[in-house]
Each structure stands twice: as structure tokens, then as C-alpha cells.
Design an enzyme around this catalytic site. Structure first.
Site, PDB file in Angstrom:
ATOM      1  N   VAL A  93       0.964  -0.990  -0.258  1.00  0.00           N
ATOM      2  CA  VAL A  93       0.071  -0.159  -0.048  1.00  0.00           C
ATOM      3  C   VAL A  93       0.845   1.143  -0.001  1.00  0.00           C
ATOM      4  O   VAL A  93       1.774   1.339   0.581  1.00  0.00           O
ATOM      5  CB  VAL A  93      -0.682   0.003   1.154  1.00  0.00           C
ATOM      6  CG1 VAL A  93      -1.725   1.295   1.090  1.00  0.00           C
ATOM      7  CG2 VAL A  93      -1.793  -1.211   1.322  1.00  0.00           C
ATOM      8  N   CYS A  94       0.611   2.329  -0.696  1.00  0.00           N
ATOM      9  CA  CYS A  94       1.294   3.326  -0.910  1.00  0.00           C
ATOM     10  C   CYS A  94       2.760   3.142  -1.079  1.00  0.00           C
ATOM     11  O   CYS A  94       3.263   2.447  -2.048  1.00  0.00           O
ATOM     12  CB  CYS A  94       0.978   4.300   0.448  1.00  0.00           C
ATOM     13  SG  CYS A  94       1.596   6.098   0.313  1.00  0.00           S
ATOM     14  N   SER A  95       3.592   3.912  -0.414  1.00  0.00           N
ATOM     15  CA  SER A  95       5.062   3.616  -0.517  1.00  0.00           C
ATOM     16  C   SER A  95       5.616   2.426  -0.046  1.00  0.00           C
ATOM     17  O   SER A  95       7.004   2.181  -0.086  1.00  0.00           O
ATOM     18  CB  SER A  95       5.687   4.915   0.212  1.00  0.00           C
ATOM     19  OG  SER A  95       5.464   5.058   1.784  1.00  0.00           O
ATOM     20  N   THR A 120       2.143   3.310  -7.210  1.00  0.00           N
ATOM     21  CA  THR A 120       2.351   3.774  -5.661  1.00  0.00           C
ATOM     22  C   THR A 120       1.697   5.156  -5.469  1.00  0.00           C
ATOM     23  O   THR A 120       1.067   5.527  -6.702  1.00  0.00           O
ATOM     24  CB  THR A 120       4.075   3.728  -5.184  1.00  0.00           C
ATOM     25  OG1 THR A 120       4.049   4.084  -3.870  1.00  0.00           O
ATOM     26  CG2 THR A 120       4.600   4.696  -5.936  1.00  0.00           C
TER      27      THR A 120
END
Length: 322
Positions: free
Chosen positions: A107-109, A127
Site C-alpha cells: 500500500v502506498c510507499s 504507488t
């Protein structure tokens, strides 16, 4: 069926929503299945088994130290400020253990942590939009797509910022247990059942700047709420109490989009949602989305998405009316 184990590694300055959003989705599967012990066994772990502090200041207490955590079916790697200078021991653990998971999710970074292990080399990933360029520069062997909210490439799934982790988790639950279970969870969390992975990280409302002047902001909101209305420049200008020429110039200056482009994005998004989540006929959806005919909607989809409405619906498995 034995529950699938979902393991979430935690670290200092993790983004709390990257953790809690997907965890709430997976935790909701048991009740949705009618058996609290079914669905998923969700566990968290840190390097030493101690608590960590999130980027927002919350303290999270893990279930295990990573060395003692059971082998997971799904390894979910969250993002956050802590991914920028991670503990080398965490990267080493991921390098050794992540390939053993049946499914690897970020998730995300969190994608940056996986990229450091080499697991993303040769894969298409995404991302958070703010980190896409940085990820691509740091890991040139990774194909970074900045647009979609999540991407599946084999057994690796990566998602954009924060709430897109919920979208991806719902998609995984739907894959594992069916649409009805995912829908039940989504209703309890009061979120959309499933935004498709190729949906842009920015909706029309997010991609455009919010106008500073109240009449223009009201027009933006009105467009969103009435995609089937008269959205000509003349009609919108009258609503804003401006001349058409002044309105068009002011709207583009303050939002970064022409009125026509903004209307086009809103209508396509509205039609997409109806195709994904309802069984309405294409002609009905075309009318309610502001297209005069199904052919007009088809042209808009081909121009914007590169696919027809019928193919879009087939791809995302929304049920058709009998």
C-alpha cells in the site's frame, strides 16, 4: 476452509491508514461469511515485537516479532515516512521471507520497500502519485505506472495512496470469497464495493483544482450532481452569473481544466460507476450520464479509456440485466 493468514509488518513512522484500512476489510470477512473464525487471520509484527509509532503519532502494538510470525498466505506491506530510510533488517527480512508468501501486497510507499528487495524488478507496479517518479528513478528495472489506484502483476499487487489499500483489499476478498462477501464488508465500512484498479488516482474533482470563487465552486459541485443536466458553457455561465466568455476563462484559470473537459471527465466517471456496480442497460446509463445516445457514450469511452462501455463492463464483471 481454514482462514488465510494475512501478515502486516509494522515499523516506526508507518502510515496508520495503510494498516488499518486493509485490516478492517480482511477482519470483516469472517462476520460477512457468518463465521468469525473464517476468512482471514490478520496478524501484525515488528522486528523486535515491540510497539511502533505511526507517522500520525498513534502507537500500534504488534502480535509478534517478525522472527516468530507464521508464514503468511498474504504479506501486506504498508507505506509511510518510515519507508524513506528503513531499517536494513526489515529489508533483509522482506528479501528472505516475502517470496514465500502466496500473495504479496503493498500500500502506498510500501512498494519502495518491496523494490529494495528486487521483488518488483520487471513488474508493473503503482504507488502514491507523489512517489512514482522517485520510485522509478531509484529502481529503473521496475515499471512504475502513476495512474491506476492498484495494479496486479502475477502474485504481486501494489496500490496507490492510503484509501486505495481498501479498494485493493476488497478486490482480494472478492477474489477469495466472492462479490457478496466483499459487498457486505463494503456496506459495513460505507465505501464503494470496488473501484477498478485502472481507475485514475485522481477523480475529476481531485484532478481539477477547487475554484476559489464560490459561484465557480458551486458550479463544480452542480456538474458532479447533475451529469445528465444541461452542462453547456452558456447554461453553466448563467448558473455562475457570468457571461459565457468570462465564465469559460475564469473556470479554466481557477480549476486548470476547461468547462468542457471537466464535464467530460465527470460524465465518464459517472458512467463507469454505473457500469461497474449496477445492472442498468447501456442506453439507460448513457442517458443518466448525460450522453444523448449510447453511441455518444461509446465515443467518449474510446477516447478517454480506449475501450467500449460493453467491454469495460465485461472486464469488471458487473451483472447485466436479464
Amino acid at each position: 476452509m481454514a482462514p488465510r493468514t494475512v501478515l502486516v509488518p509494522l515499523f516506526d513512522r508507518v502510515q496508520s491508514l495503510d494498516v488499518t484500512g486493509p485490516v478492517e476489510v480482511f477482519a470483516g470477512a469472517g462476520p460477512a461469511l457468518g463465521d468469525p473464525c473464517a476468512g482471514y487471520r490478520v496478524l501484525t509484527a515488528t522486528l523486535d515485537g515491540g510497539p511502533v509509532r505511526t507517522s500520525s503519532g498513534l502507537t500500534l502494538t504488534p502480535d509478534h516479532a517478525l522472527a516468530d510470525a507464521p508464514a503468511p498466505h498474504t504479506l501486506l506491506v504498508p507505506g509511510g515516512q518510515g519507508t524513506r530510510d528503513p531499517d536494513p533488517r526489515l529489508v533483509a527480512w522482506l528479501t528472505e521471507h516475502a517470496p514465500r508468501a502466496r500473495r504479496i501486497v503493498s500500500v502506498c510507499s510500501g512498494a519502495a520497500l518491496l523494490a529494495m528487495t528486487g521483488l518488483l524488478d520487471g513488474r508493473r507496479v503503482t504507488t502514491h502519485w507523489a512517489y512514482c517518479d522517485e520510485l522509478a528513478r531509484a529502481h529503473p528495472r521496475v515499471e512504475v505506472d502513476p495512474d491506476p489506484i492498484y495494479v496486479r502483476d502475477g502474485n504481486v499487487a501494489t496500490s496507490a495512496g492510503v484509501t486505495s489499500g481498501i479498494d485493493l483489499a476488497l478486490a482480494l476478498v472478492e477474489e477469495d470469497h466472492g462479490r457478496d462477501v466483499a459487498l457486505t464488508i463494503a456496506r459495513r465500512l460505507v465505501v464503494f464495493l470496488r473501484r477498478p484498479g485502472n481507475q485514475a488516482q485522481f477523480s475529476a474533482q481531485l484532478a481539477a483544482q477547487t475554484a476559489r470563487r464560490e459561484p465557480l465552486r458551486e458550479v463544480q459541485q452542480w456538474i458532479t450532481e447533475h451529469p445528465d443536466g444541461d452542462l453547456s458553457v452558456e447554461a453553466l455561465a448563467a448558473r455562475a452569473r457570468l457571461s459565457p466568455r468570462h465564465f469559460a476563462r475564469a473556470f479554466q484559470t481557477e480549476t486548470g481544466l476547461t468547462p468542457g473537459k471537466y464535464v467530460e471527465r465527470v460524465r465518464v466517471e459517472h458512467a463507469r460507476r454505473l457500469l461497474e456496480d449496477t445492472g442498468g442497460g447501456v442506453a439507460e446509463i448513457a442517458r443518466s450520464s448525460g450522453y444523448g445516445t449510447p453511441e455518444a457514450m461509446r465515443r467518449a469511452f474510446l477516447k478517454t479509456l480506449g475501450t467500449s462501455p460493453a467491454e469495460y463492463r465485461r472486464r469488471f464483471r458487473a451483472p447485466l440485466e436479464a
